[in-house]
Design a protein around this motif. Sequence first.
Motif, PDB file in Angstrom:
ATOM      1  N   GLU A  27       0.895  -1.258  -0.120  1.00  0.00           N
ATOM      2  CA  GLU A  27      -0.051  -0.111  -0.075  1.00  0.00           C
ATOM      3  C   GLU A  27       0.895   1.251  -0.086  1.00  0.00           C
ATOM      4  O   GLU A  27       0.357   2.389   0.060  1.00  0.00           O
ATOM      5  N   HIS A 313      -8.658   7.836   4.391  1.00  0.00           N
ATOM      6  CA  HIS A 313     -10.206   7.565   4.531  1.00  0.00           C
ATOM      7  C   HIS A 313     -10.907   7.776   3.558  1.00  0.00           C
ATOM      8  O   HIS A 313     -10.801   8.765   2.580  1.00  0.00           O
ATOM      9  N   GLN A 333     -18.373  -1.865   1.994  1.00  0.00           N
ATOM     10  CA  GLN A 333     -17.360  -1.442   2.714  1.00  0.00           C
ATOM     11  C   GLN A 333     -16.157  -2.245   2.696  1.00  0.00           C
ATOM     12  O   GLN A 333     -14.988  -1.949   2.553  1.00  0.00           O
ATOM     13  N   GLU A 334     -16.484  -3.808   2.981  1.00  0.00           N
ATOM     14  CA  GLU A 334     -15.335  -4.609   2.750  1.00  0.00           C
ATOM     15  C   GLU A 334     -14.662  -4.764   1.428  1.00  0.00           C
ATOM     16  O   GLU A 334     -13.581  -5.002   1.366  1.00  0.00           O
ATOM     17  N   ALA A 337     -12.320  -1.747   1.138  1.00  0.00           N
ATOM     18  CA  ALA A 337     -11.122  -2.171   2.012  1.00  0.00           C
ATOM     19  C   ALA A 337     -10.344  -3.028   1.185  1.00  0.00           C
ATOM     20  O   ALA A 337      -8.937  -2.675   1.433  1.00  0.00           O
ATOM     21  N   GLU A 338     -10.713  -3.875   0.627  1.00  0.00           N
ATOM     22  CA  GLU A 338     -10.008  -4.868  -0.176  1.00  0.00           C
ATOM     23  C   GLU A 338      -9.326  -4.253  -1.410  1.00  0.00           C
ATOM     24  O   GLU A 338      -8.071  -4.407  -1.605  1.00  0.00           O
ATOM     25  N   TYR A 341      -6.632  -1.905  -0.069  1.00  0.00           N
ATOM     26  CA  TYR A 341      -5.838  -2.082   0.799  1.00  0.00           C
ATOM     27  C   TYR A 341      -5.887  -1.317   1.989  1.00  0.00           C
ATOM     28  O   TYR A 341      -4.888  -0.645   2.655  1.00  0.00           O
ATOM     29  N   MET A 342      -7.149  -1.149   2.347  1.00  0.00           N
ATOM     30  CA  MET A 342      -7.267  -0.115   3.622  1.00  0.00           C
ATOM     31  C   MET A 342      -7.883  -1.007   4.660  1.00  0.00           C
ATOM     32  O   MET A 342      -8.438  -2.320   4.594  1.00  0.00           O
ATOM     33  N   GLN A 343      -8.222  -0.546   6.043  1.00  0.00           N
ATOM     34  CA  GLN A 343      -8.840  -1.295   6.905  1.00  0.00           C
ATOM     35  C   GLN A 343     -10.342  -0.879   6.830  1.00  0.00           C
ATOM     36  O   GLN A 343     -10.702   0.439   6.302  1.00  0.00           O
ATOM     37  N   LYS A 344     -11.292  -1.820   7.381  1.00  0.00           N
ATOM     38  CA  LYS A 344     -12.749  -1.386   7.330  1.00  0.00           C
ATOM     39  C   LYS A 344     -13.056   0.033   7.930  1.00  0.00           C
ATOM     40  O   LYS A 344     -13.794   0.841   7.500  1.00  0.00           O
ATOM     41  N   ASN A 345     -12.600   0.244   8.957  1.00  0.00           N
ATOM     42  CA  ASN A 345     -12.501   1.539   9.734  1.00  0.00           C
ATOM     43  C   ASN A 345     -11.968   2.805   9.334  1.00  0.00           C
ATOM     44  O   ASN A 345     -12.334   3.751   9.751  1.00  0.00           O
ATOM     45  N   GLN A 346     -11.448   2.682   8.033  1.00  0.00           N
ATOM     46  CA  GLN A 346     -11.213   3.928   7.278  1.00  0.00           C
ATOM     47  C   GLN A 346     -12.050   4.072   6.168  1.00  0.00           C
ATOM     48  O   GLN A 346     -11.885   5.090   5.227  1.00  0.00           O
TER      49      GLN A 346
END
Length: 388
Positions: A27, A313, A333-334, A337-338, A341-346
Motif C-alpha cells: 500500500e 479515509h 465497505q469490505e 477495503a480490499e 488495501y485499507m482497513q474497514k474502519n477507514q
Amino acid sequence: MLQKHEICLVLMAAGSSTRFQKMLPFEKKVKKQWLRLDSKPLWKKVLEDLMALDIFGEVVVGMDENEILYAQNFCDVKIVAGGKTRTQSLKKILEHVQSPYVFVTDVARWDIDRDLCLKLVSLCKEYDCVVPFISCVDTIYYKDKAINREEVKLIQTPQISQTSKLKIALDKEYTDESTAMLDHNFRVGFVQGSHKMQKLTSLEDLRALVNQGKYSPSENIVTGSGIDIHAFVEKKPMVLGGVTIESPFGFKAHSDGDVLLHALIDALLGAICGGDIGEWFPDTSKNYENIDSKILLEKIRAFVVSVGYEILHVDVSILAQTPKISPYKKQIQEKLAELLYMQKNQINIKATTAEGLGFVGRKEGVCVMVQATLKFIDYREIYASINY
C-alpha cells in the motif's frame, strides 16, 4: 566553457523504481522520484538544483508516459515519454534535443554537487564524453580472484556528451553514456566524482536523505470529492462498489457502470490534482467498453500511491430510491477495503433515498458522492521500520 545555448539538461526520471518498490509494503509502493520534500517531488528538487547552475539553454525531462500530464503541474519545462530501459529512454529523449552537447543525469542522484557539475562542463569540449567516477577503496573480487582496485572506477552521473556522437553510440543497450561512447571508440574523459552524489536505489539509501534532517514530507492533509450519476438500463447486471446487487436492471454506461467506483476514482484524482476519470478512461475508447471498474480503480490507486500519496479515509454517500442499499453496505465497505488495501474502519458507507424527488426519486438512476482524504507517504517511517 560551453555557452548556454550549446548544452541541454536531460533529467532521467522515467524509471520504474522496481528495486526500491520491492522493499516497500504494497500500500506504500511509491516511486523514489516521487518521494516528497515538503510537497515537492524529489525529481523537481533535482531539476531546480540543476537549473540553478544557469548553464542550460534547453531542458528535457524523461518521464513514464502515464506521469507526463501530472508532472506538468509541477514545472514548465519539456517533459517527454521515456522507454522501458535507460537506453531506450535516452534515445527517445535525444529526438527532442537540439543542443550540440547533452548533460545527462539520473534523478536518483538527488544531492547535486555544484562544483563537480561545473567542472564537467569546463572539460567537455576536450572529450566526446566526460564522466565522473569514484575510486574504490575496498578489496574487490571478480568471481574467485582479487583484482587491482586501483584500476576500478565506479561511474556516476551526470555525464556530458556530444549529442550527435551519443546518438550514434546508443545502438544497443548500455547502462550509461560512457560505456556506449567507449564501445564506439569515442574519447571519454574521467573526472574524480563526489561521494555526495550517491545513488538512491534501496531503502537503506534513504539514510542520507533522512539524516540530513532538512528534508521531510509535508504533513498536510489533502481531500478530493467525486460525484457520478448513472441511469438504469434493463438486462444488465448491477454492480455497485464492486458488489453485485440483486436488481432487474443495471447501469447505463460505456463500462460496467459502477457509479460508486467511478465517483471514488474522481475523488482520488481530485485529491492529488490528477484530472478526472474521463481524461484517464475516455468513453470513446473501445479499450474500456464494458470493462470491470475494479480494474480502473486499481490503475488509479496504484498511480496515486506511486506518486507519493497514502489513502487515509473514504466517505461514500449513495443516493438511491431503488434498489435498497442497506443490505449491501457492509459488503461494499469490505470490498472497498480490499480494493484500496485499507482497513474497514477507514471506510464509511452511507445510503439514503431522494424522498421521491428528482430522477433518483423517480427511480431512473443512482447518484453517488465520495470524499477521499490522503497524505504524503512518510519515508522517514519507512526508513525507521528497516532500522528498528
